[in-house]
Design a protein around this motif. Structure first.
Motif, short mmCIF file in Angstrom:
data_model
loop_
_atom_site.label_atom_id
_atom_site.label_comp_id
_atom_site.label_asym_id
_atom_site.label_seq_id
_atom_site.Cartn_x
_atom_site.Cartn_y
_atom_site.Cartn_z
N ALA A 10 -37.36 -40.26 -17.90
CA ALA A 10 -37.62 -39.28 -16.98
C ALA A 10 -37.93 -39.91 -15.76
CB ALA A 10 -38.64 -38.62 -17.67
N GLU A 11 -38.58 -40.92 -15.41
CA GLU A 11 -38.98 -41.48 -14.16
C GLU A 11 -37.71 -41.91 -13.49
OE1 GLU A 11 -40.77 -42.63 -10.99
OE2 GLU A 11 -41.72 -41.55 -12.60
N LYS A 12 -36.50 -42.46 -14.17
CA LYS A 12 -35.28 -42.72 -13.49
C LYS A 12 -34.79 -41.64 -12.94
CE LYS A 12 -32.42 -45.40 -15.43
NZ LYS A 12 -31.73 -46.39 -16.69
N LEU A 13 -34.87 -40.48 -13.62
CA LEU A 13 -34.31 -39.13 -13.27
C LEU A 13 -34.86 -38.52 -11.98
CD1 LEU A 13 -32.31 -36.59 -14.05
CD2 LEU A 13 -34.66 -35.57 -14.45
N LEU A 14 -36.39 -38.64 -12.03
CA LEU A 14 -37.00 -38.31 -10.72
C LEU A 14 -36.85 -38.87 -9.80
CD1 LEU A 14 -40.42 -37.02 -12.69
CD2 LEU A 14 -38.27 -35.45 -11.91
N ASN A 54 -39.88 -30.87 -13.67
CA ASN A 54 -40.94 -31.53 -14.15
C ASN A 54 -40.70 -32.01 -15.68
OD1 ASN A 54 -41.08 -28.83 -14.82
ND2 ASN A 54 -43.22 -28.96 -15.59
N GLN A 55 -41.39 -33.10 -15.79
CA GLN A 55 -41.37 -33.72 -16.98
C GLN A 55 -42.26 -32.73 -18.22
OE1 GLN A 55 -43.28 -37.45 -16.99
NE2 GLN A 55 -41.76 -38.17 -15.38
N GLN A 56 -41.75 -32.74 -19.26
CA GLN A 56 -42.40 -32.07 -20.62
C GLN A 56 -42.83 -33.09 -21.58
OE1 GLN A 56 -43.93 -28.94 -20.39
NE2 GLN A 56 -43.29 -28.76 -18.54
N LYS A 57 -43.48 -33.99 -21.40
CA LYS A 57 -43.80 -35.11 -22.14
C LYS A 57 -43.94 -34.63 -23.64
CE LYS A 57 -46.20 -37.63 -18.48
NZ LYS A 57 -47.39 -38.06 -17.97
N PRO A 58 -44.43 -33.84 -24.14
CA PRO A 58 -44.84 -33.71 -25.51
C PRO A 58 -43.45 -33.27 -26.17
CG PRO A 58 -46.42 -32.40 -24.56
CD PRO A 58 -45.37 -33.04 -23.17
N LEU A 59 -42.48 -32.51 -25.55
CA LEU A 59 -41.30 -32.02 -25.89
C LEU A 59 -40.06 -33.18 -25.54
CD1 LEU A 59 -41.27 -28.56 -24.75
CD2 LEU A 59 -41.88 -29.38 -27.14
N HIS A 60 -40.41 -34.35 -24.85
CA HIS A 60 -39.40 -35.24 -24.42
C HIS A 60 -38.33 -34.36 -23.65
CE1 HIS A 60 -40.65 -38.82 -27.43
NE2 HIS A 60 -41.43 -38.26 -26.37
N GLU A 61 -38.65 -33.65 -22.62
CA GLU A 61 -37.60 -32.56 -22.12
C GLU A 61 -37.98 -32.73 -20.67
OE1 GLU A 61 -36.68 -29.37 -25.35
OE2 GLU A 61 -37.52 -28.79 -23.46
N ILE A 62 -37.10 -32.34 -19.82
CA ILE A 62 -36.94 -32.38 -18.38
C ILE A 62 -36.65 -30.82 -18.26
CG2 ILE A 62 -35.90 -32.73 -15.95
CD1 ILE A 62 -37.63 -35.05 -16.84
N TRP A 63 -37.72 -30.17 -17.49
CA TRP A 63 -37.39 -28.75 -17.08
C TRP A 63 -37.08 -28.57 -15.58
CZ3 TRP A 63 -41.91 -25.66 -20.00
CH2 TRP A 63 -41.82 -25.80 -21.42
N LEU A 64 -35.99 -27.87 -15.30
CA LEU A 64 -35.56 -27.48 -14.13
C LEU A 64 -35.67 -26.01 -13.96
CD1 LEU A 64 -34.07 -28.21 -11.71
CD2 LEU A 64 -31.62 -27.59 -13.06
N SER A 68 -31.57 -19.49 -10.21
CA SER A 68 -30.79 -19.02 -11.11
C SER A 68 -31.38 -18.82 -12.58
CB SER A 68 -29.51 -19.72 -11.28
OG SER A 68 -29.67 -21.00 -11.94
N GLY A 69 -32.46 -19.38 -12.85
CA GLY A 69 -33.33 -19.52 -13.89
C GLY A 69 -34.12 -20.80 -14.34
N GLY A 70 -34.33 -20.99 -15.66
CA GLY A 70 -35.04 -22.01 -16.16
C GLY A 70 -34.29 -22.82 -17.15
N TYR A 71 -34.03 -24.01 -16.97
CA TYR A 71 -33.27 -24.92 -17.87
C TYR A 71 -34.24 -26.09 -18.58
CZ TYR A 71 -29.86 -22.30 -15.36
OH TYR A 71 -29.26 -21.30 -14.70
N HIS A 72 -33.86 -26.50 -19.75
CA HIS A 72 -34.49 -27.47 -20.47
C HIS A 72 -33.62 -28.56 -20.80
CE1 HIS A 72 -37.82 -24.65 -22.00
NE2 HIS A 72 -37.43 -24.28 -20.78
N TYR A 73 -33.66 -29.99 -20.43
CA TYR A 73 -32.92 -30.87 -20.83
C TYR A 73 -33.57 -31.98 -21.49
CZ TYR A 73 -30.15 -28.82 -16.94
OH TYR A 73 -29.52 -27.91 -16.48
#
Length: 109
Positions: A10-14, A54-64, A68-73
């Motif tokens: 996640a840090e690499k992505l940000l 942003n990071q969603q640590k408990p879910l191990h996801e990145i949210w965008l 156009s909307g919200g996306y989870h990765y």
């Protein structure tokens, strides 16, 4: 994926988003304001629209979140892929940032 592996990826992505924003500002007229606060990066465009990553640590996801909307990765070992099957993170960021900036932008490598 462990919590530490998630945080490293996640840090690499940000960091990649922040560096791409600097590169875009140096090479185009986009004038994107990039603000980092912990595990969140906010991109603000001249028209005052925003993209929030942003990071969603408990879910191990990145949210965008974009106009156009919200996306989870989730990281698949190679890329951050949408949990709903709509593609890779940087492809979505490129498309939505381009729309919001009114310029063709490329955050991905």
């Amino acid at each position: 994926m462990t919590d530490l592996e998630f945080l490293a990826q996640a840090e690499k992505l940000l960091l990649a988003v922040e560096q791409a924003c600097d590169r875009i500002n140096d090479n185009t007229d986009a004038d994107i304001d990039s603000q980092r606060s912990g595990g969140m990066v906010t991109l603000t465009f001249p028209n005052r629209s925003q993209i929030v990553i942003n990071q969603q640590k408990p879910l191990h996801e990145i949210w965008l979140a974009t106009r156009s909307g919200g996306y989870h990765y989730r990281f698949d070992g190679h890329q951050w892929q949408c949990t709903k099957g709509s593609g890779e993170f940087f492809a979505r960021l490129d498309a939505d940032a381009s729309t919001q900036a009114g310029l063709a932008l490329r955050f991905g490598s």
